[in-house]
Design a protein around this motif. Sequence first.
Motif, PDB file in Angstrom:
ATOM      1  N   PRO A 101      90.453   2.418  40.655  1.00 31.96           N
ATOM      2  CA  PRO A 101      91.615   1.513  40.394  1.00 31.96           C
ATOM      3  C   PRO A 101      91.120  -0.088  40.502  1.00 31.96           C
ATOM      4  O   PRO A 101      90.307  -0.107  41.222  1.00 31.96           O
ATOM      5  CB  PRO A 101      92.522   2.354  42.321  1.00 31.96           C
ATOM      6  N   ASN A 102      92.604  -0.380  40.180  1.00 31.53           N
ATOM      7  CA  ASN A 102      91.900  -2.546  39.858  1.00 31.53           C
ATOM      8  C   ASN A 102      91.071  -2.526  39.767  1.00 31.53           C
ATOM      9  O   ASN A 102      90.437  -3.145  40.194  1.00 31.53           O
ATOM     10  CB  ASN A 102      92.393  -2.208  41.347  1.00 31.53           C
ATOM     11  N   LEU A 103      90.384  -2.048  38.219  1.00 33.64           N
ATOM     12  CA  LEU A 103      89.655  -2.116  37.155  1.00 33.64           C
ATOM     13  C   LEU A 103      90.291  -3.246  36.800  1.00 33.64           C
ATOM     14  O   LEU A 103      90.589  -3.771  35.895  1.00 33.64           O
ATOM     15  CB  LEU A 103      89.007  -1.274  36.541  1.00 33.64           C
ATOM     16  N   PRO A 104      89.554  -4.687  36.393  1.00 33.40           N
ATOM     17  CA  PRO A 104      89.825  -5.823  35.894  1.00 33.40           C
ATOM     18  C   PRO A 104      89.588  -5.229  34.348  1.00 33.40           C
ATOM     19  O   PRO A 104      89.013  -4.302  33.645  1.00 33.40           O
ATOM     20  CB  PRO A 104      88.675  -6.956  35.613  1.00 33.40           C
TER      21      PRO A 104
ATOM     22  N   LEU B 123      96.233   1.747  25.368  1.00 39.36           N
ATOM     23  CA  LEU B 123      94.923   2.147  26.026  1.00 39.36           C
ATOM     24  C   LEU B 123      94.103   0.955  26.803  1.00 39.36           C
ATOM     25  O   LEU B 123      92.566   1.579  27.490  1.00 39.36           O
ATOM     26  CB  LEU B 123      94.418   2.890  25.455  1.00 39.36           C
ATOM     27  N   GLN B 124      94.735   0.092  26.967  1.00 39.75           N
ATOM     28  CA  GLN B 124      93.571  -1.416  27.986  1.00 39.75           C
ATOM     29  C   GLN B 124      93.116  -0.447  29.747  1.00 39.75           C
ATOM     30  O   GLN B 124      91.754  -0.509  29.663  1.00 39.75           O
ATOM     31  CB  GLN B 124      94.381  -2.359  28.489  1.00 39.75           C
ATOM     32  N   ASN B 125      94.176   0.048  30.015  1.00 37.69           N
ATOM     33  CA  ASN B 125      93.152   1.205  31.895  1.00 37.69           C
ATOM     34  C   ASN B 125      92.289   2.231  31.352  1.00 37.69           C
ATOM     35  O   ASN B 125      91.445   2.232  31.741  1.00 37.69           O
ATOM     36  CB  ASN B 125      94.272   1.467  31.834  1.00 37.69           C
ATOM     37  N   ALA B 126      92.810   2.812  30.084  1.00 37.72           N
ATOM     38  CA  ALA B 126      91.493   3.682  29.640  1.00 37.72           C
ATOM     39  C   ALA B 126      90.392   3.307  28.920  1.00 37.72           C
ATOM     40  O   ALA B 126      89.552   3.558  29.524  1.00 37.72           O
ATOM     41  CB  ALA B 126      92.072   4.632  29.050  1.00 37.72           C
ATOM     42  N   PHE B 127      90.184   2.138  28.953  1.00 36.75           N
ATOM     43  CA  PHE B 127      89.297   1.316  27.756  1.00 36.75           C
ATOM     44  C   PHE B 127      88.424   0.500  29.285  1.00 36.75           C
ATOM     45  O   PHE B 127      86.867   1.029  29.168  1.00 36.75           O
ATOM     46  CB  PHE B 127      89.444   0.420  27.492  1.00 36.75           C
ATOM     47  N   ASN B 128      89.491  -0.046  30.337  1.00 30.49           N
ATOM     48  CA  ASN B 128      88.445  -0.585  31.295  1.00 30.49           C
ATOM     49  C   ASN B 128      87.276   1.100  32.505  1.00 30.49           C
ATOM     50  O   ASN B 128      86.159   0.381  32.866  1.00 30.49           O
ATOM     51  CB  ASN B 128      89.811  -1.155  32.795  1.00 30.49           C
ATOM     52  N   GLU B 129      88.143   1.682  32.107  1.00 31.28           N
ATOM     53  CA  GLU B 129      87.712   3.375  32.853  1.00 31.28           C
ATOM     54  C   GLU B 129      86.493   3.395  32.088  1.00 31.28           C
ATOM     55  O   GLU B 129      85.336   3.978  32.532  1.00 31.28           O
ATOM     56  CB  GLU B 129      88.170   3.892  33.408  1.00 31.28           C
ATOM     57  N   PHE B 130      86.620   3.563  30.851  1.00 34.26           N
ATOM     58  CA  PHE B 130      85.675   4.278  30.317  1.00 34.26           C
ATOM     59  C   PHE B 130      83.973   3.186  30.359  1.00 34.26           C
ATOM     60  O   PHE B 130      83.398   3.722  30.231  1.00 34.26           O
ATOM     61  CB  PHE B 130      86.083   3.795  28.160  1.00 34.26           C
ATOM     62  N   HIS B 131      85.357   1.637  30.088  1.00 33.43           N
ATOM     63  CA  HIS B 131      83.740   0.853  29.839  1.00 33.43           C
ATOM     64  C   HIS B 131      83.382   1.122  31.304  1.00 33.43           C
ATOM     65  O   HIS B 131      81.876   0.435  31.379  1.00 33.43           O
ATOM     66  CB  HIS B 131      84.607  -0.657  30.185  1.00 33.43           C
ATOM     67  N   SER B 132      83.409   0.838  32.257  1.00 32.74           N
ATOM     68  CA  SER B 132      82.990   1.225  33.714  1.00 32.74           C
ATOM     69  C   SER B 132      81.913   2.344  33.467  1.00 32.74           C
ATOM     70  O   SER B 132      80.804   2.216  34.653  1.00 32.74           O
ATOM     71  CB  SER B 132      83.998   1.093  34.992  1.00 32.74           C
ATOM     72  N   ASN B 133      82.510   3.526  33.668  1.00 36.20           N
ATOM     73  CA  ASN B 133      82.188   4.454  33.521  1.00 36.20           C
ATOM     74  C   ASN B 133      80.633   4.825  32.432  1.00 36.20           C
ATOM     75  O   ASN B 133      80.114   5.585  32.976  1.00 36.20           O
ATOM     76  CB  ASN B 133      83.317   5.679  34.118  1.00 36.20           C
ATOM     77  N   ILE B 134      81.282   4.750  31.433  1.00 40.05           N
ATOM     78  CA  ILE B 134      80.503   4.873  30.509  1.00 40.05           C
ATOM     79  C   ILE B 134      79.277   4.244  30.068  1.00 40.05           C
ATOM     80  O   ILE B 134      77.810   4.729  29.909  1.00 40.05           O
ATOM     81  CB  ILE B 134      80.931   5.453  28.879  1.00 40.05           C
ATOM     82  N   HIS B 135      79.626   2.640  29.757  1.00 40.05           N
ATOM     83  CA  HIS B 135      79.348   1.578  29.147  1.00 40.05           C
ATOM     84  C   HIS B 135      78.547   0.655  29.620  1.00 40.05           C
ATOM     85  O   HIS B 135      76.990   0.986  30.900  1.00 40.05           O
ATOM     86  CB  HIS B 135      79.989   1.059  28.551  1.00 40.05           C
ATOM     87  N   ILE B 136      79.330   0.165  31.015  1.00 43.55           N
ATOM     88  CA  ILE B 136      78.774  -1.267  31.592  1.00 43.55           C
ATOM     89  C   ILE B 136      79.609  -0.924  32.896  1.00 43.55           C
ATOM     90  O   ILE B 136      80.632  -1.889  33.002  1.00 43.55           O
ATOM     91  CB  ILE B 136      78.475  -2.814  30.721  1.00 43.55           C
TER      92      ILE B 136
ATOM     93  N   PRO C  18      88.081  -7.790  27.806  1.00 37.95           N
ATOM     94  CA  PRO C  18      87.996  -7.782  26.925  1.00 37.95           C
ATOM     95  C   PRO C  18      87.966  -7.110  25.108  1.00 37.95           C
ATOM     96  O   PRO C  18      86.669  -5.865  25.893  1.00 37.95           O
ATOM     97  CB  PRO C  18      86.722  -9.055  26.681  1.00 37.95           C
ATOM     98  N   ALA C  19      88.867  -6.883  24.679  1.00 37.49           N
ATOM     99  CA  ALA C  19      88.415  -6.009  24.158  1.00 37.49           C
ATOM    100  C   ALA C  19      87.667  -5.451  22.880  1.00 37.49           C
ATOM    101  O   ALA C  19      87.424  -6.716  22.832  1.00 37.49           O
ATOM    102  CB  ALA C  19      89.583  -5.544  22.868  1.00 37.49           C
ATOM    103  N   HIS C  20      86.792  -4.582  22.617  1.00 39.03           N
ATOM    104  CA  HIS C  20      85.901  -4.660  21.758  1.00 39.03           C
ATOM    105  C   HIS C  20      85.879  -3.112  21.016  1.00 39.03           C
ATOM    106  O   HIS C  20      86.490  -2.188  21.855  1.00 39.03           O
ATOM    107  CB  HIS C  20      85.028  -4.805  21.685  1.00 39.03           C
ATOM    108  N   ARG C  21      84.296  -3.001  20.259  1.00 39.70           N
ATOM    109  CA  ARG C  21      84.523  -1.770  20.091  1.00 39.70           C
ATOM    110  C   ARG C  21      83.369  -0.546  20.333  1.00 39.70           C
ATOM    111  O   ARG C  21      82.273  -1.477  20.812  1.00 39.70           O
ATOM    112  CB  ARG C  21      84.258  -1.024  18.212  1.00 39.70           C
ATOM    113  N   HIS C  22      82.962   0.362  20.852  1.00 42.00           N
ATOM    114  CA  HIS C  22      82.211   1.573  21.376  1.00 42.00           C
ATOM    115  C   HIS C  22      81.791   1.857  20.145  1.00 42.00           C
ATOM    116  O   HIS C  22      82.516   2.932  19.391  1.00 42.00           O
ATOM    117  CB  HIS C  22      81.892   1.924  22.483  1.00 42.00           C
ATOM    118  N   PHE C  23      80.082   2.435  20.120  1.00 37.24           N
ATOM    119  CA  PHE C  23      80.039   3.113  18.982  1.00 37.24           C
ATOM    120  C   PHE C  23      78.281   3.692  19.718  1.00 37.24           C
ATOM    121  O   PHE C  23      77.857   3.942  20.198  1.00 37.24           O
ATOM    122  CB  PHE C  23      79.109   2.303  18.042  1.00 37.24           C
TER     123      PHE C  23
END
Length: 108
Positions: A31-34, A63-76, A37-42
């Motif tokens: 919840p409430n992730l900031p 897809l911003q909310n999904a992107f925030n969650e992906f970024h937080s859980n998988i990337h950084i 900024p948009a970028h691509r993941h590979f």
Amino acid sequence: MRKLAILLVIAVTLTAIAVLLGTATTAGADPNLPNIPAHRHFIQLGDGSLVQVGPRVCDDASLQNAFNEFHSNIHIAVAGSPGPAQPAPGLHDHRSPDIVSRPCSFTP
């Protein structure tokens, strides 16, 4: 009889999937992730080639909310993220495959 058994297995499987999907809630979401900024993941493979992964927020802002969650859980992990400070350590060990990011303008 064999066809009936196969149909029964399919019916039970589809029912189980429907139940699982029906009980999924946003309670497990971050919840409430900031907004990130948009970028691509590979995923960068051993031969240097790139395979795009994750929500493609560069192509679809909805897809911003999904992107925030992906970024937080998988990337950084970002402020407010649950779990470890550096998720998916196997994708950040500088041995193939690794996850890398590129600007929205990048096309492999």
